[in-house]
Design a protein around this motif. Sequence first.
Motif, short mmCIF file in Angstrom:
data_model
loop_
_atom_site.label_atom_id
_atom_site.label_comp_id
_atom_site.label_asym_id
_atom_site.label_seq_id
_atom_site.Cartn_x
_atom_site.Cartn_y
_atom_site.Cartn_z
N GLN A 1 91.87 21.75 10.14
CA GLN A 1 90.69 22.31 9.49
C GLN A 1 90.67 23.84 9.51
O GLN A 1 90.18 24.47 8.56
N GLN B 1 92.73 24.98 6.67
CA GLN B 1 92.01 24.70 5.43
C GLN B 1 90.94 25.76 5.17
O GLN B 1 90.80 26.26 4.04
N LEU C 1 90.13 23.10 -3.17
CA LEU C 1 89.62 23.67 -1.91
C LEU C 1 88.37 24.51 -2.15
O LEU C 1 87.53 24.63 -1.25
N LEU D 1 96.17 19.71 5.49
CA LEU D 1 94.94 20.53 5.57
C LEU D 1 93.79 19.73 6.16
O LEU D 1 92.93 20.28 6.86
N ARG E 1 85.77 19.79 0.73
CA ARG E 1 86.38 19.81 2.06
C ARG E 1 87.06 18.46 2.28
O ARG E 1 86.50 17.41 1.96
#
Length: 435
Positions: free
Chosen positions: A260, A263, A398, A256, A402
């Motif tokens: 990005q 994510q 999450l 992740l 970040r």
Amino acid sequence: MKYKGSGRFVGFYLYMRKAVMLLDLDLIQDICVKDFGNFTDRGYYYNKKDDPISAHLLQLDGNHWKTMRGKLTPAFTSGKIKFMLTTVVNIADELVNVLEETLSSTNMDDGVHCDNLMVRYTTDVIGSVAFGLKCNSLKEPNCEFREIGEKLCYYRYSMPIVSLMNLFPNLFRKLGFKIIIEEVSQFFFRVVREAVDYRDRTGEQRKDYLNILMELRKLNTADNLTMDEITAQAFVFFVGGFETSASVLSFCLYELALNQNIQEKARREINEIIAQHDGKPTYEAVKEMKYLLQVMYETIRMYSVVPGLVRKTAEDYIVSNTNYVIEKGTTVIIPLDAIHYDPDIYPNPEQFDPERFTKTEVENRHPMAWLGFGRGPRACIGSRFAEFQVLIGLSSLLKNFRFSPTKRTQIPIQFIKNKIFRGAEKGVYLKVEKL
């Protein structure tokens, strides 16, 4: 890749053992499911007399395995798992708090040692739901549970000795060889005995795995569990639950961090669903996180905790649509990594792509094309609990942070060679920002 397409399997020698590697997904399905009765055994070494903690569900063979599996299956119903999840959510909240505290004292040029943090999270989860104990390894990284956990992730002997033990189990049992490190064995016997004695003395009831094992002890039949068996099954729940899930969490955060856009998509889903469930990753909320589940499955595809599954042939087995026989006692290897990285099944297999696990994509693939938890009667008994443990941890992380790579992040990642389950050679170090 060398033998793919040349037949349904290939034979070779594993030290002095005849072994077969399966190349055909239909044959894998036959052996794992349709003809499972001839492949119930794994053929791993255990020594119930001298090393009783080694006689756990993962190692047991034959009727011993079948009986124990039947006893333990009720421990992993949806209702039982749902009761355990309150504890998991509380520990995930603690994980978030500890990571917040860690950020203030961490040089982000190197990043946070994420795999270490994930192991501490899963240690606390499994310690609580398996033993009813507060391990506190998130707050105290050097606690006894964490140190013991580190020791049991490596083999007691060198690989040639382990292979000989699997090859000549009766001889090594007569010689009294133990597979579990003595310190680890004594620790688990002490912890389980103390917990059982306390509950017997006080009458305390908990909705955890140990309580279920204690109930099995009270059966008025020849099948009731002994203290040795209770300890062995509690031990395997700890082993199978903390290191494997921590491995998946670590590699998931790594991918992740490198992707990005994925994510962010996962985070949007988490925030939308949790907002509909009073801000908590409840059982029902986690079940709705379809994309996060795809992210987890894709991580397991790329980073299976073990590279292959092993079975042992009970009787001569005629391979359908061939004239070949897999002889009695032959080791049969199902190559997880080879299947999960087969470009004919997963185009661009080195690329992290959760879209491979949409409902349509999964239905269009062979059922044996993904074997993250095994298949058939010998599949992982705790797979649903493992999924929830990972998804609750991921959703909590999450939602609050970040993750991105740092100069210390090993790209491409390499693996530790002498560890039982897959681990990162130089750890998973990531930049973490509070949202």
